[in-house]
Design a protein around this motif. Structure first.
Motif, mmCIF file in Angstrom:
data_model
loop_
_atom_site.group_PDB
_atom_site.id
_atom_site.type_symbol
_atom_site.label_atom_id
_atom_site.label_comp_id
_atom_site.label_asym_id
_atom_site.label_seq_id
_atom_site.Cartn_x
_atom_site.Cartn_y
_atom_site.Cartn_z
ATOM 1 N N SER A 131 0.840 -1.202 0.000
ATOM 2 C CA SER A 131 0.000 0.000 0.000
ATOM 3 C C SER A 131 0.870 1.245 0.000
ATOM 4 O O SER A 131 1.968 1.252 0.574
ATOM 5 C CB SER A 131 -0.919 0.033 1.229
ATOM 6 O OG SER A 131 -1.781 -1.076 1.250
ATOM 7 N N ASN A 157 -7.355 8.675 1.479
ATOM 8 C CA ASN A 157 -8.289 7.585 1.787
ATOM 9 C C ASN A 157 -7.925 6.288 1.058
ATOM 10 O O ASN A 157 -8.750 5.663 0.392
ATOM 11 C CB ASN A 157 -9.724 7.994 1.452
ATOM 12 C CG ASN A 157 -10.749 7.115 2.163
ATOM 13 O OD1 ASN A 157 -10.422 6.438 3.152
ATOM 14 N ND2 ASN A 157 -11.971 7.112 1.673
ATOM 15 N N THR A 158 -6.675 5.864 1.216
ATOM 16 C CA THR A 158 -6.253 4.574 0.678
ATOM 17 C C THR A 158 -7.082 3.457 1.294
ATOM 18 O O THR A 158 -7.241 3.409 2.525
ATOM 19 C CB THR A 158 -4.762 4.337 0.988
ATOM 20 O OG1 THR A 158 -3.987 5.381 0.388
ATOM 21 C CG2 THR A 158 -4.300 2.991 0.449
ATOM 22 N N PRO A 159 -7.632 2.559 0.498
ATOM 23 C CA PRO A 159 -8.481 1.479 1.038
ATOM 24 C C PRO A 159 -7.764 0.662 2.106
ATOM 25 O O PRO A 159 -6.560 0.419 2.029
ATOM 26 C CB PRO A 159 -8.798 0.628 -0.201
ATOM 27 C CG PRO A 159 -8.653 1.568 -1.351
ATOM 28 C CD PRO A 159 -7.550 2.512 -0.969
ATOM 29 N N ALA A 160 -8.531 0.228 3.122
ATOM 30 C CA ALA A 160 -8.072 -0.626 4.226
ATOM 31 C C ALA A 160 -7.193 0.108 5.234
ATOM 32 O O ALA A 160 -6.765 -0.488 6.224
ATOM 33 C CB ALA A 160 -7.335 -1.865 3.714
#
Length: 253
Positions: A131, A157-160
């Protein structure tokens, strides 16, 4: 099973980022040190010399949740550059985080900084995931003694990964005493409020206390400063999960 892996991923990521939550020196100019400045990258430009540091912490006294960090900062005429490597985990789950940061003064009383993070996560039986995310902050000197700052982790707002916003004030009551407060908002959780104090009984010996309401946690640290060497030992206490001891060593070149 996939949801369990995601839950572990997010939980351990929070273990990595919890150390980046504000401590007493975050909102100040004259109480900054390497790991304090990395909690808000804007403060890196207030470091005076090349600095190298290591930090280790055993979250809730569990070896599997130990966090180890190596950091370095280089002040230059064009701003301050910094990097760090952080890792945690055990054989079945392991995380490594590499961060590169930059800070620059905007006038004599304001600074801004940002950081890019690369996270590598390895889960036994599920392989690895990667990520990229970022964080940024600003610090403002309102008066000779009063400072304010804001910081955003993962604003893209990077997923996870959680979005964490923080804002705080620091008041340098004297050269030896600093009071700070901070409000922290993590996505999906109630706001948290922190009260922090740092006091130097003598220039070479400091004590730090802070209290957070959610999760309810109390921290205490003592520090020793000998010329270019800074040593800090601390412990955080959670009423249900117990103690998290840690230590920091910083060398100013």
């Amino acid at each position: 099973m996939k949801s369990i892996v995601v839950t572990i991923y997010c939980t351990c990521w929070c273990m990595l980022t919890i150390c980046a939550q504000p401590t007493a020196g975050t909102y100040s100019k004259h109480h900054q040190r390497l790991f304090t400045a990395l909690q808000n990258q804007a403060a890196l430009s207030w470091l005076k010399a090349t600095t190298i540091g290591v930090n280790t912490e055993r979250r809730f006294s569990l070896n599997a949740l130990s966090i180890h960090t190596l950091a370095i900062a280089f002040p230059t005429h064009s701003g301050t550059f910094a990097g760090f490597l952080k890792q945690t985990g055990f054989r079945a789950y392991h995380e490594q985080l590499l961060g590169l940061a930059y800070s620059h003064n905007v006038g004599g009383k304001c600074s801004a900084g940002m950081q890019v993070n690369y996270l590598n996560t390895s889960t036994l039986g599920y392989g690895s995931t990667h990520s990229l995310t970022a964080e940024a902050g600003t610090l403002l000197q309102i008066t000779p003694q009063l400072f304010a700052g804001v910081h955003a982790f993962n604003p893209v707002n990077t997923p996870a990964l959680p979005v964490i916003l923080s804002a705080g004030l620091g008041y340098e009551a004297s050269e030896s005493c600093l009071f700070s407060t901070a409000l922290i908002q993590q996505e999906g959780l109630p706001p948290a409020f922190k009260v922090m104090c740092e006091y130097a009984f003598i220039p070479q010996f400091l004590m730090e206390l802070d209290w957070c309401n959610d999760p309810l946690q109390r921290n205490m640290a003592v520090s020793f400063e000998l010329k270019k060497l800074f040593i800090k030992v601390y412990a955080a206490h959670h009423p249900q999960l117990g103690f998290s001891p840690g230590a920091t060593i910083i060398w100013q070149v």
